[in-house]
Enzyme design. Structure first.
Site, mmCIF file in Angstrom:
data_model
loop_
_atom_site.group_PDB
_atom_site.id
_atom_site.type_symbol
_atom_site.label_atom_id
_atom_site.label_comp_id
_atom_site.label_asym_id
_atom_site.label_seq_id
_atom_site.Cartn_x
_atom_site.Cartn_y
_atom_site.Cartn_z
ATOM 1 C CE LYS A 1 22.226 3.225 -11.797
ATOM 2 N NZ LYS A 1 21.695 4.363 -11.011
ATOM 3 C CB SER B 1 22.149 3.994 -7.373
ATOM 4 O OG SER B 1 21.604 4.690 -8.381
ATOM 5 C CB SER C 1 21.952 7.378 -8.392
ATOM 6 O OG SER C 1 21.348 7.197 -7.350
HETATM 7 N N1 GLN Z 1 20.112 7.759 -2.948
HETATM 8 C C1 GLN Z 1 18.891 7.981 -3.598
HETATM 9 C C2 GLN Z 1 17.950 6.915 -3.424
HETATM 10 O O1 GLN Z 1 18.075 5.967 -2.816
HETATM 11 C C3 GLN Z 1 19.241 8.340 -4.979
HETATM 12 C C4 GLN Z 1 18.965 7.243 -5.853
HETATM 13 C C5 GLN Z 1 19.182 7.686 -7.519
HETATM 14 O O2 GLN Z 1 19.253 8.718 -7.777
HETATM 15 N N2 GLN Z 1 18.886 6.601 -8.076
HETATM 16 O O3 GLN Z 1 16.690 6.975 -3.814
#
Ligand code: GLN
Length: 479
Positions: A78, A153, A177
């Site tokens: 990532k 994400s 994410s």
């Molecule tokens: N969707 C969650 C957020 O926007 C999780 C993001 C993540 O785990 N990096 O914070």
């Protein structure tokens, strides 16, 4: 590559002379090319991956015992993980053209064990989002249905595995994410315990939640790479020095053993849940019970407080973490600025996306004098209540079972209209981050729309072994 889905299979194929690392990398590269319209990769390390594969083939030929534990494992990473001398941008303009000066501990450990890193994959900017649409590189599309998002994400990570462009992908999980995109793409995603893997070299979003996670199609691969990455690191004081088990050796589920699993009625009957997800989760529960295990509903009164508390705490931490991007030391600097204050203001205005700015402002607000106690302090108390109650449940039960998300993958563009609706959809994944507990997302079936449905299991701190072995057992049960 589907006949070689585990590292063990790949290593045996190499051993028997049916495969070389170069052939393996070339197959993945061809697959990356073939699926490039999904936009999973933001950079492919083509020449470098081939060169490393060649070197490994020679090393193996000279002495098969000289290769590392991850020999034959091709990995995508990532775009929030530092890999020395490679770009890392957090999918943000603010870090355009930025090159890592060092490698994240996790990256260094897998490279030392001869994993081949094939490329850098797309994500939501700094990990903020659930759809991969908040990226300077544009959205990644779901390979099962390109009109849908892959989740986020770590959307690029999930699609890179889904499309067989690598064996394993490293993502990060602050509030779901790794697990939610795994669920949306029909693959497996593990978020280890907070502090199991060093965060050194991971671009910080919310430091008391962030954790590197693993996406793959097989539990074996996850176990293998987790063991290499986990464990004490002098560069991250929050990482645990607890002994790292041999996850592969502990992978086989003892079928004589009966486990106790809890689930929340409030989750399965949540107004936001898709009826087919509820049905398939209920069917799974019945199937597990049919094998003699105990699966029971337990009360959990905090479900609806999880999201508000999470978005107060994570935005507060993000507002502090992201203050380092100031246009002075590195990253994007506005060309239009004529003095210091303008440099800060314009560089940040131009460099961050709307979603990132929304979170920085929200975080700054909840930390500001006069509001701190009402928001940040209160959310910390809620976090503690959630932790205590979850601990209590896991003292009585081996696992907590939940859907991964209330719905299947959304249409492209759908969440951009309503960010709060997107936040609310994190309802089932955030508990593991609020408590620091490990959790895994597994594919359990297909929705009538053709999209995958996942289930999630959560365990006590450092219960990765049990989580991986029950996952392997459940995957076999569902076959
Ligand atoms: N969707 C969650 C957020 O926007 C999780 C993001 C993540 O785990 N990096 O914070």
């Amino acid at each position: 590559m589907s006949k070689n889905t585990t590292l063990q299979q790949i290593q045996s194929a190499i051993q028997s002379g049916d495969l070389t690392c170069v052939e393996l990398v070339n197959t993945y590269l061809a697959q990356i090319q073939k699926t490039s319209d999904l936009n999973a990769y933001v950079e492919v390390f083509e020449e470098e991956a081939i060169a490393k594969a060649k070197a490994l083939d020679t090393k193996y030929k000279n002495d098969p015992t000289s290769v590392g534990k991850l020999f034959g494992m091709v990995v995508s990473i990532k775009d929030v993980l530092c890999y020395k001398d490679h770009q890392v941008t957090g999918a943000s303009k603010i870090l355009e053209d930025f090159t890592s000066l060092y490698s994240a501990t996790a990256i260094e450990r897998i490279v030392n064990e001869d994993a081949i890193i094939i490329g850098r994959v797309n994500c939501d900017q700094f990990g903020m989002g659930s759809t991969n649409e908040n990226s300077v590189y544009g959205v990644t599309k779901n390979g099962i249905d390109p009109t849908k998002v892959p989740g986020g994400s770590s959307g690029g990570s999930a699609v890179s595995v889904q499309m067989d462009t690598c064996l394993v992908s490293l993502g990060t999980d602050t509030g779901g994410s790794v697990r939610q995109p795994a669920g949306f793409c029909g693959v497996i995603g593990l978020k280890p315990t907070y502090g199991r893997i060093s965060r050194y070299g991971l671009l910080a979003y919310a430091s008391s939640f962030d954790q590197i996670g693993i996406i793959s199609k097989s539990v074996e691969n996850i176990a293998t790479i987790l063991e290499v990455m986990a464990g004490a690191d002098e560069f991250d004081s929050t990482v645990s020095s607890k002994l790292v088990p041999n996850y592969i050796q502990e992978l086989d589920f003892d079928t004589n053993k009966k486990v106790k699993i809890a689930y929340f009625d409030t989750a399965l009957n949540h107004p936001s849940i898709d009826p087919e997800i509820k049905d398939q989760t209920t069917q799974l529960i019945e199937k597990i019970k049919g094998e003699g295990h105990t699966v029971e509903a337990v009360p959990f009164e905090y479900l609806d407080y999880i999201i508000p508390a999470y978005y107060v705490l994570t935005t507060a931490e993000a507002s502090s973490n992201l203050s380092r991007y100031d246009g002075i030391r590195y990253g994007h600097r506005s060309k239009a600025a004529t003095n210091l204050e303008e440099t800060y203001k314009m560089s940040r205005t131009e460099g961050f996306s709307t979603e990132v700015k929304r979170r920085i402002m929200l975080g700054t607000f909840v930390l500001s004098a006069g509001y701190y106690d009402a928001y940040y302090g209160k959310a910390q108390k809620v976090r503690r209540l959630i932790q205590d109650r979850t601990n209590e449940i896991l003292n009585d039960y081996d696992f907590i079972l939940m859907p991964v998300a209330p719905t299947t993958a959304w249409d492209l563009g759908q969440s951009l209209e309503d960010p709060v609706a997107m936040y609310l959809a994190d309802i089932f994944t955030v508990q593991a981050n609020m408590t620091g507990m490990p959790a895994i997302a597994l594919p359990i079936g297909t929705h009538s729309s053709g999209l995958p449905i996942g289930v999630q299991l959560m365990n006590k701190h450092f219960g990765e072994s049990e989580l991986l072995s029950i996952s392997k057992y459940l995957i076999n049960l569902l076959k």
